[in-house]
Write an enzyme that holds these catalytic residues in place. Sequence first.
Site, mmCIF file in Angstrom:
data_model
loop_
_atom_site.group_PDB
_atom_site.id
_atom_site.type_symbol
_atom_site.label_atom_id
_atom_site.label_comp_id
_atom_site.label_asym_id
_atom_site.label_seq_id
_atom_site.Cartn_x
_atom_site.Cartn_y
_atom_site.Cartn_z
ATOM 1 N N CYS A 268 0.804 -1.233 0.000
ATOM 2 C CA CYS A 268 0.000 0.000 0.000
ATOM 3 C C CYS A 268 0.834 1.280 0.000
ATOM 4 C CB CYS A 268 -0.940 0.003 1.203
ATOM 5 S SG CYS A 268 -2.184 -1.285 1.092
ATOM 6 N N LYS A 271 3.258 2.225 -3.127
ATOM 7 C CA LYS A 271 2.594 2.433 -4.433
ATOM 8 C C LYS A 271 1.514 3.503 -4.327
ATOM 9 C CE LYS A 271 -1.435 -0.279 -4.209
ATOM 10 N NZ LYS A 271 -2.768 0.249 -4.289
ATOM 11 N N LYS A 331 6.387 -6.381 7.207
ATOM 12 C CA LYS A 331 6.185 -6.039 8.616
ATOM 13 C C LYS A 331 5.834 -7.326 9.354
ATOM 14 C CE LYS A 331 1.321 -4.778 8.919
ATOM 15 N NZ LYS A 331 0.407 -3.687 9.172
HETATM 16 C C1 UDX Z 1 -1.216 0.678 5.567
HETATM 17 C C2 UDX Z 1 -2.107 1.635 6.386
HETATM 18 O O1 UDX Z 1 -1.660 1.663 7.742
HETATM 19 C C3 UDX Z 1 -3.559 1.174 6.313
HETATM 20 O O2 UDX Z 1 -4.389 2.072 7.015
HETATM 21 C C4 UDX Z 1 -3.962 1.100 4.856
HETATM 22 O O3 UDX Z 1 -5.288 0.630 4.749
HETATM 23 C C5 UDX Z 1 -3.030 0.191 4.086
HETATM 24 O O4 UDX Z 1 -1.687 0.626 4.236
HETATM 25 P P1 UDX Z 1 -0.177 -1.735 6.014
HETATM 26 O O5 UDX Z 1 0.411 -1.648 4.637
HETATM 27 O O6 UDX Z 1 -0.825 -3.002 6.443
HETATM 28 O O7 UDX Z 1 -1.283 -0.593 6.196
HETATM 29 O O8 UDX Z 1 1.023 -1.456 7.033
HETATM 30 P P2 UDX Z 1 1.423 -0.372 8.135
HETATM 31 O O9 UDX Z 1 1.185 -0.941 9.470
HETATM 32 O O10 UDX Z 1 0.861 0.939 7.834
HETATM 33 O O11 UDX Z 1 3.004 -0.342 7.906
HETATM 34 C C6 UDX Z 1 3.546 0.074 6.662
HETATM 35 C C7 UDX Z 1 5.048 0.011 6.675
HETATM 36 O O12 UDX Z 1 5.578 1.047 7.484
HETATM 37 C C8 UDX Z 1 5.663 -1.276 7.206
HETATM 38 O O13 UDX Z 1 6.713 -1.664 6.337
HETATM 39 C C9 UDX Z 1 6.186 -0.898 8.567
HETATM 40 O O14 UDX Z 1 7.287 -1.686 8.945
HETATM 41 C C10 UDX Z 1 6.567 0.543 8.350
HETATM 42 N N1 UDX Z 1 6.587 1.363 9.568
HETATM 43 C C11 UDX Z 1 5.439 1.542 10.265
HETATM 44 C C12 UDX Z 1 7.757 1.978 9.979
HETATM 45 O O15 UDX Z 1 8.813 1.832 9.340
HETATM 46 N N2 UDX Z 1 7.740 2.746 11.116
HETATM 47 C C13 UDX Z 1 6.616 2.944 11.831
HETATM 48 O O16 UDX Z 1 6.684 3.664 12.836
HETATM 49 C C14 UDX Z 1 5.426 2.321 11.406
#
Ligand code: UDX
Length: 441
Positions: A268, A271, A331
Amino acid sequence: MRLSVIGCGYLGAVHAASMAQLGHEVIGIDVDLKKVDALRAGRAPFYEPGLPELLTEVGATGRLTFSTDIADAAGADVHFICVGTPQVHGEFRADLTFVNAAVEALVPHLRPGDVVAGKSTVPVGTAEAIAEAISATGAVLVWNPEFLREGFAVEDTLHPDRLVYGLPTDDDGEPTAEGSKARSVLDEVYATPLSEDTPLVVTDYATAQLVKVAANSFLATKISFINAMAELCESTGADVTRLADAIGYDARIGRRFLNAGLGFGGGCLPKDIRAFMARAGELGVSDALSFLREVDSINMRRRVRMVDLAREVCHGSIVGKRIAVLGAAFKPDSDDVRDSPALSVAAQMQLQGAHVTVTDPQAVANARAKWPDLHFADTALEAAKDADVVLLATEWTEYCEIEPDALAAVVAHRRILDGRNVLKPAHWRAAGWTYRALGRP
Ligand code: UDX
């Protein structure tokens, strides 16, 4: 109510099962027979905590069925569009092939008064085009974006932190009569979360589509902000984790999404910010989002920096070095390796001559399919056998809790790189390890 869910990936499969859990009769449609067969058998086609249990629970009620034939969606009161919108290869914009195909296939089965609810993340303007494409059927489009996080998808779907409806509006910006009717239908679909006081934002198509990309852009910006601070910390000897704690106490800033490290990945955030920039360009307002280019660059720089850090601890070269990478998923609590920072760093180190062994509690199969040249192991200890460097790249709980002594017993050299700033440096150093991290002294 009778609902159809078109597209049974991370979003649709969870949405279908959750809607059945809320008491609706749901048919999930997907063109991928393997996926449909798995779901029919009550198996989740990907790793998502809570989903297998939910599929078993609702499977027993008979309210949830799956099909590859979109004709089976006929007769549903609401059709949710949940197909993917990946990045076009080699470009920033979103690929709408699946959305357009789903709508085209659905049209012959729509009846007057049916509601089509768009959930996929799309460039603003797509909803208007879909509304036009279905208008002759008498069905009504509502834009109803989804905010679920992988790893918490079931919880986020059953108990969303907000609901957004984008309705067709008249020249005064007010919902049309058919828009208001569609709203009541969705209110019935979401009766349970609405009764739990979930905030509801009712708006127009454009706003509803923008809400999703705006939210993801904000989250990406927050992560890149702290990663930019990590770069400053690296050149000044400051500690980005303490900095994040301190600024995070300001309620206006907040500590969540301020974890510096390898940065964001997944299907997400990366992209979506690129597609948003591409759309802004088409609309002639690219300046408004030029900061997202920087957000993207900061994010990608972290991966390069991590490879450099590996080189540093190996005294200048990683050629021939054995490197263990703990984590392949983008993640924890996910098997998704799409644009995974962990896997991208692992692959880069391998391409630069290191012998890289990757492990992950759930994502090894997906990682192997993507990067077959990497080496894979089932456990952290196996991966770390004879390693010159160990890199913690995805913060699965079991890696965060690993004991330095246990790892020391198998590695060739005690060098740990903490790509997610989750380990206690003093604890590792006391056990004789060289500890390095992004943004920490
Ligand atoms: C995200 C949005 O949070 C969600 O609301 C939307 O619907 C889809 O995209 P998601 O892709 O599941 O969700 O993951 P998210 O928990 O947001 O993490 C995204 C990335 O950011 C991960 O690679 C995570 O490791 C990274 N991240 C997150 C960080 O590097 N630091 C942080 O503090 C939080």
